[in-house]
Scaffold this motif. Structure first.
Motif, PDB file in Angstrom:
ATOM      1  N   GLN A  80      -4.797  -5.072  -2.086  1.00 44.91           N
ATOM      2  CA  GLN A  80      -6.249  -5.147  -2.216  1.00 44.91           C
ATOM      3  C   GLN A  80      -6.718  -6.563  -2.541  1.00 44.91           C
ATOM      4  OE1 GLN A  80      -6.669  -2.136  -5.178  1.00 44.91           O
ATOM      5  NE2 GLN A  80      -6.915  -0.469  -3.709  1.00 44.91           N
ATOM      6  N   ARG A  81      -5.888  -7.364  -3.197  1.00 47.90           N
ATOM      7  CA  ARG A  81      -6.258  -8.732  -3.535  1.00 47.90           C
ATOM      8  C   ARG A  81      -5.934  -9.727  -2.424  1.00 47.90           C
ATOM      9  NH1 ARG A  81      -3.029  -7.981  -8.071  1.00 47.90           N
ATOM     10  NH2 ARG A  81      -1.930  -9.886  -7.480  1.00 47.90           N
ATOM     11  N   MET A  82      -5.076  -9.328  -1.506  1.00 45.10           N
ATOM     12  CA  MET A  82      -4.612 -10.265  -0.479  1.00 45.10           C
ATOM     13  C   MET A  82      -5.223 -10.023   0.890  1.00 45.10           C
ATOM     14  SD  MET A  82      -0.543 -10.433  -1.412  1.00 45.10           S
ATOM     15  CE  MET A  82       0.006 -10.990  -3.046  1.00 45.10           C
ATOM     16  N   VAL A  83      -5.932  -8.899   1.073  1.00 46.77           N
ATOM     17  CA  VAL A  83      -6.476  -8.542   2.381  1.00 46.77           C
ATOM     18  C   VAL A  83      -7.996  -8.618   2.327  1.00 46.77           C
ATOM     19  CG1 VAL A  83      -6.618  -6.757   4.151  1.00 46.77           C
ATOM     20  CG2 VAL A  83      -4.523  -7.016   2.808  1.00 46.77           C
ATOM     21  N   PRO A  84      -8.639  -9.300   3.291  1.00 47.83           N
ATOM     22  CA  PRO A  84     -10.108  -9.315   3.326  1.00 47.83           C
ATOM     23  C   PRO A  84     -10.667  -7.912   3.457  1.00 47.83           C
ATOM     24  CG  PRO A  84      -9.182 -10.951   4.830  1.00 47.83           C
ATOM     25  CD  PRO A  84      -8.036 -10.109   4.356  1.00 47.83           C
ATOM     26  N   GLN A  85     -11.837  -7.688   2.870  1.00 47.85           N
ATOM     27  CA  GLN A  85     -12.416  -6.349   2.870  1.00 47.85           C
ATOM     28  C   GLN A  85     -12.627  -5.797   4.276  1.00 47.85           C
ATOM     29  OE1 GLN A  85     -13.512  -3.869   0.539  1.00 47.85           O
ATOM     30  NE2 GLN A  85     -11.896  -4.979  -0.505  1.00 47.85           N
ATOM     31  N   GLY A  86     -13.020  -6.651   5.207  1.00 48.69           N
ATOM     32  CA  GLY A  86     -13.248  -6.184   6.570  1.00 48.69           C
ATOM     33  C   GLY A  86     -11.993  -5.737   7.284  1.00 48.69           C
ATOM     34  N   LEU A  87     -10.825  -6.109   6.772  1.00 49.00           N
ATOM     35  CA  LEU A  87      -9.553  -5.733   7.379  1.00 49.00           C
ATOM     36  C   LEU A  87      -8.787  -4.701   6.561  1.00 49.00           C
ATOM     37  CD1 LEU A  87      -7.959  -9.093   8.663  1.00 49.00           C
ATOM     38  CD2 LEU A  87      -8.372  -7.052  10.026  1.00 49.00           C
ATOM     39  N   LEU A  88      -9.293  -4.345   5.396  1.00 48.24           N
ATOM     40  CA  LEU A  88      -8.502  -3.563   4.459  1.00 48.24           C
ATOM     41  C   LEU A  88      -8.112  -2.199   5.029  1.00 48.24           C
ATOM     42  CD1 LEU A  88      -7.189  -3.498   1.723  1.00 48.24           C
ATOM     43  CD2 LEU A  88      -9.341  -2.668   0.747  1.00 48.24           C
ATOM     44  N   GLY A  89      -9.038  -1.538   5.719  1.00 47.08           N
ATOM     45  CA  GLY A  89      -8.716  -0.240   6.294  1.00 47.08           C
ATOM     46  C   GLY A  89      -7.628  -0.351   7.348  1.00 47.08           C
ATOM     47  N   ARG A  90      -7.753  -1.348   8.233  1.00 46.28           N
ATOM     48  CA  ARG A  90      -6.761  -1.500   9.297  1.00 46.28           C
ATOM     49  C   ARG A  90      -5.397  -1.911   8.752  1.00 46.28           C
ATOM     50  NH1 ARG A  90     -10.359  -5.373  12.806  1.00 46.28           N
ATOM     51  NH2 ARG A  90     -11.547  -5.352  10.863  1.00 46.28           N
ATOM     52  N   VAL A  91      -5.391  -2.803   7.783  1.00 48.23           N
ATOM     53  CA  VAL A  91      -4.118  -3.217   7.197  1.00 48.23           C
ATOM     54  C   VAL A  91      -3.494  -2.065   6.413  1.00 48.23           C
ATOM     55  CG1 VAL A  91      -3.027  -4.796   5.546  1.00 48.23           C
ATOM     56  CG2 VAL A  91      -4.736  -5.653   7.140  1.00 48.23           C
ATOM     57  N   SER A  92      -4.333  -1.303   5.703  1.00 49.07           N
ATOM     58  CA  SER A  92      -3.812  -0.125   5.001  1.00 49.07           C
ATOM     59  C   SER A  92      -3.241   0.877   6.001  1.00 49.07           C
ATOM     60  CB  SER A  92      -4.919   0.532   4.172  1.00 49.07           C
ATOM     61  OG  SER A  92      -5.350  -0.315   3.135  1.00 49.07           O
ATOM     62  N   GLY A  93      -3.951   1.081   7.112  1.00 46.98           N
ATOM     63  CA  GLY A  93      -3.445   1.999   8.130  1.00 46.98           C
ATOM     64  C   GLY A  93      -2.145   1.510   8.740  1.00 46.98           C
ATOM     65  N   ALA A  94      -2.076   0.200   9.026  1.00 53.07           N
ATOM     66  CA  ALA A  94      -0.849  -0.357   9.604  1.00 53.07           C
ATOM     67  C   ALA A  94       0.315  -0.262   8.626  1.00 53.07           C
ATOM     68  CB  ALA A  94      -1.084  -1.812  10.006  1.00 53.07           C
ATOM     69  N   SER A  95       0.059  -0.603   7.364  1.00 49.33           N
ATOM     70  CA  SER A  95       1.137  -0.571   6.382  1.00 49.33           C
ATOM     71  C   SER A  95       1.627   0.855   6.141  1.00 49.33           C
ATOM     72  CB  SER A  95       0.678  -1.206   5.069  1.00 49.33           C
ATOM     73  OG  SER A  95      -0.360  -0.458   4.476  1.00 49.33           O
ATOM     74  N   ARG A  96       0.719   1.811   6.163  1.00 51.71           N
ATOM     75  CA  ARG A  96       1.133   3.201   5.944  1.00 51.71           C
ATOM     76  C   ARG A  96       1.763   3.806   7.189  1.00 51.71           C
ATOM     77  NH1 ARG A  96      -2.758   5.665   1.328  1.00 51.71           N
ATOM     78  NH2 ARG A  96      -3.004   3.715   0.207  1.00 51.71           N
ATOM     79  N   THR A  97       1.336   3.349   8.360  1.00 51.34           N
ATOM     80  CA  THR A  97       2.017   3.793   9.575  1.00 51.34           C
ATOM     81  C   THR A  97       3.472   3.351   9.554  1.00 51.34           C
ATOM     82  OG1 THR A  97      -0.007   3.759  10.887  1.00 51.34           O
ATOM     83  CG2 THR A  97       2.070   3.609  12.086  1.00 51.34           C
ATOM     84  N   LEU A  98       3.695   2.091   9.187  1.00 45.24           N
ATOM     85  CA  LEU A  98       5.065   1.586   9.105  1.00 45.24           C
ATOM     86  C   LEU A  98       5.780   2.161   7.885  1.00 45.24           C
ATOM     87  CD1 LEU A  98       4.353  -2.158   9.997  1.00 45.24           C
ATOM     88  CD2 LEU A  98       5.210  -0.365  11.505  1.00 45.24           C
ATOM     89  N   GLY A  99       5.054   2.238   6.759  1.00 39.84           N
ATOM     90  CA  GLY A  99       5.678   2.716   5.535  1.00 39.84           C
ATOM     91  C   GLY A  99       5.986   4.198   5.558  1.00 39.84           C
ATOM     92  N   TYR A 100       5.094   4.976   6.172  1.00 44.15           N
ATOM     93  CA  TYR A 100       5.293   6.417   6.232  1.00 44.15           C
ATOM     94  C   TYR A 100       5.908   6.871   7.557  1.00 44.15           C
ATOM     95  CZ  TYR A 100       2.079   6.652   2.227  1.00 44.15           C
ATOM     96  OH  TYR A 100       1.479   6.493   1.001  1.00 44.15           O
ATOM     97  N   GLY A 101       5.949   5.980   8.545  1.00 49.54           N
ATOM     98  CA  GLY A 101       6.404   6.371   9.878  1.00 49.54           C
ATOM     99  C   GLY A 101       7.836   6.831   9.937  1.00 49.54           C
ATOM    100  N   LEU A 102       8.688   6.285   9.068  1.00 54.81           N
ATOM    101  CA  LEU A 102      10.089   6.692   9.051  1.00 54.81           C
ATOM    102  C   LEU A 102      10.325   7.960   8.235  1.00 54.81           C
ATOM    103  CD1 LEU A 102      11.949   3.257   8.705  1.00 54.81           C
ATOM    104  CD2 LEU A 102      11.665   4.666  10.747  1.00 54.81           C
ATOM    105  N   MET A 103       9.299   8.424   7.531  1.00 56.32           N
ATOM    106  CA  MET A 103       9.492   9.598   6.677  1.00 56.32           C
ATOM    107  C   MET A 103       9.774  10.873   7.476  1.00 56.32           C
ATOM    108  SD  MET A 103       6.710   8.677   3.703  1.00 56.32           S
ATOM    109  CE  MET A 103       7.165   9.958   2.551  1.00 56.32           C
ATOM    110  N   PRO A 104       9.060  11.158   8.581  1.00 55.11           N
ATOM    111  CA  PRO A 104       9.455  12.338   9.361  1.00 55.11           C
ATOM    112  C   PRO A 104      10.850  12.199   9.952  1.00 55.11           C
ATOM    113  CG  PRO A 104       7.731  11.094  10.488  1.00 55.11           C
ATOM    114  CD  PRO A 104       7.823  10.552   9.102  1.00 55.11           C
ATOM    115  N   VAL A 105      11.231  10.963  10.285  1.00 51.52           N
ATOM    116  CA  VAL A 105      12.600  10.742  10.763  1.00 51.52           C
ATOM    117  C   VAL A 105      13.593  11.074   9.663  1.00 51.52           C
ATOM    118  CG1 VAL A 105      14.214   9.017  11.654  1.00 51.52           C
ATOM    119  CG2 VAL A 105      11.814   8.963  12.364  1.00 51.52           C
ATOM    120  N   GLY A 106      13.295  10.605   8.432  1.00 49.80           N
ATOM    121  CA  GLY A 106      14.169  10.908   7.310  1.00 49.80           C
ATOM    122  C   GLY A 106      14.267  12.398   7.037  1.00 49.80           C
TER     123      GLY A 106
END
Length: 451
Positions: free
Chosen positions: A378-404
């Motif tokens: 939240q401190r490192m991402v501009p507000q206008g990008l926060l949703g997209r960066v959060s979505g990207a990070s969670r896609t990558l962060g959570y994307g391997l969970m169904p595989v696991g």
């Protein structure tokens, strides 16, 4: 108010005449900015939503045990929970950055209520099967993607920047208390009344969360989009919306992949999430039923899981003080390594009290790590990008969970539960050590956006 030279001279003369020295004012501690009523309402909505999450998350596997004892089929529930993050996380991030974040969260809650209502009808009508249960959990997970990204992106809009650690700590505390400490035991209790309650009660809670957001969080929370730079390849307004969305997805992914701090955190988090999901996707088979190693009845399993929430609450209460006293990177790495390491205990000591202690430590350390990493983002991402960066990070962060989850079920059926547990511990410890090898605290400090 600053004294003039004449005032200072007059004060000095007065002091020498009376033979006394003017007492110095005691140092004062600066008052902390309040979190505010909108945050309180948003926090209440988060609590209701996560109470429903806890009931569904604990209740659905227990309902599944009445339908099958196959590790692969049980693991499919976890896979269905996290698969939407892989498929929709990026799209949801774009949607959150294009729309009012409060409204997006409300719509997700209403959709969740509808999904659970269908599931309740399946139970009452006698049509529930493992296939239908997996489908309901999958649809539920879709609503979770949009609700979670919107909720995370809304926090910086309604609390002062100086209180992000405290706000995120409270959010995670409420999530853990509602999800595990309260929701889990309620799931065990309502299951005795019938499987329909496991789905019907969370449907009502989702409606309550939507109403609380509607009434308690007022205003427009659609982020202001920054104007594109001259070198940006921005599609014309007349081009199709899908190309605009693809461009916005690329922005979020590019920011994340190029970021010197967020990239290693996402890599480590993705591997740890995959390992943890494999571990806990089949853990219910290790703990519940006469065929299990621990032999717990279904009603006691949620009570044991409640230790996770107790640890999480304690972690959320102390994280602000810990981060104030110690460097963020040291806190983050210690928390992640500790979370991974304690998972050996249920393998070696399959006792309810020992496992409860393990879950307490895991909840404590996981919450501290999550608060620190969320506050960094939240401190490192501009507000206008926060949703997209959060979505990207969670896609990558959570994307391997169904595989696991799927791997956990397949490996458990082929080689046994212990093979899953030991593999998960080794992978998660290695992943937790990775950020320590590539990051330094000065890099984190330099990456923070300045007001």
């Amino acid at each position: 108010m600053t004294m003039t030279s004449e005032q200072r001279a007059s004060a000095a003369t007065e002091s020498s005449t009376t033979g006394t020295t003017a007492p110095e004012a005691p140092p004062t501690t600066p008052a902390r900015d309040p979190l505010g009523r909108p945050f309180a309402a948003a926090l209440g909505a988060t609590g209701l939503a996560n109470l429903g999450d806890g009931i569904v998350g604990v209740g659905a596997p227990l309902v599944a045990l009445t339908l099958t004892r196959s590790a692969t089929q049980i693991a499919l529930l976890s896979a269905a929970t996290w698969l939407p993050w892989l498929l929709l996380g990026l799209i949801a991030g774009v949607a959150v950055d294009r729309t009012d974040r409060r409204r997006t969260q409300m719509i997700a809650m209403l959709a969740r209520a509808a999904v659970l209502g269908v599931g309740m009808w399946l139970v009452v009508s006698g049509h529930l099967s493992m296939a239908w249960l997996v489908a309901v959990v999958l649809a539920y997970g879709i609503t979770e993607v949009f609700a979670d990204i919107a909720q995370t992106s809304l926090v910086p809009d309604i609390v002062p920047r100086s209180r992000l650690q405290a706000a995120n700590g409270r959010v995670l505390a409420v999530q853990q208390v509602a999800n595990t400490f309260v929701g889990g035991p309620i799931a065990g209790a309502v299951l005795a009344l019938g499987a329909a309650w496991v789905l019907g009660l969370p449907a009502g809670l989702a409606l309550g969360a939507a109403v609380l957001l509607w009434r308690g969080v007022r205003g427009n929370f659609r982020p202001t989009q920054a104007a594109p730079s001259a070198g940006d390849d921005v599609p014309a307004v007349s081009e199709r919306a899908v190309r605009r969305a693809a461009h916005e997805v690329r922005d979020g992914l590019a920011f994340l992949v190029r970021h010197p701090v967020l990239r290693p955190l996402v890599i480590a988090g993705s591997l740890m999430n995959m390992a943890f999901t494999a571990y806990f996707a089949v853990f219910v088979l290790w703990a519940v039923g006469p065929e299990s190693r621990m032999g717990l009845p279904p009603s006691q399993y949620p009570l044991m899981l409640a230790a996770l929430a107790v640890g999480a609450v304690l972690g959320s209460l102390v994280v602000e003080r810990i981060v104030t006293a110690l460097p963020e990177l040291r806190v983050l790495v210690t928390a992640c390594v500790s979370t991974a390491a304690v998972l050996v205990v249920p393998i070696l000591v399959p006792n309810a009290w020992a496992v409860a202690g393990t879950l307490f430590l895991a909840g404590f350390c996981t919450t501290i790590g999550n608060v620190v990493s969320a506050s960094m983002r939240q401190r490192m991402v501009p507000q206008g990008l926060l949703g997209r960066v959060s979505g990207a990070s969670r896609t990558l962060g959570y994307g391997l969970m169904p595989v696991g989850a799927v791997l956990g079920g397949v490996v458990a059926d082929a080689w046994g539960l212990q093979a899953v547990f030991w593999s998960a511990v080794v992978l998660s410890v290695a992943a937790a050590c990775y950020p320590a090898s590539v990051l330094r605290q000065r890099t984190i400090d330099a990456a923070e956006l300045r007001d």
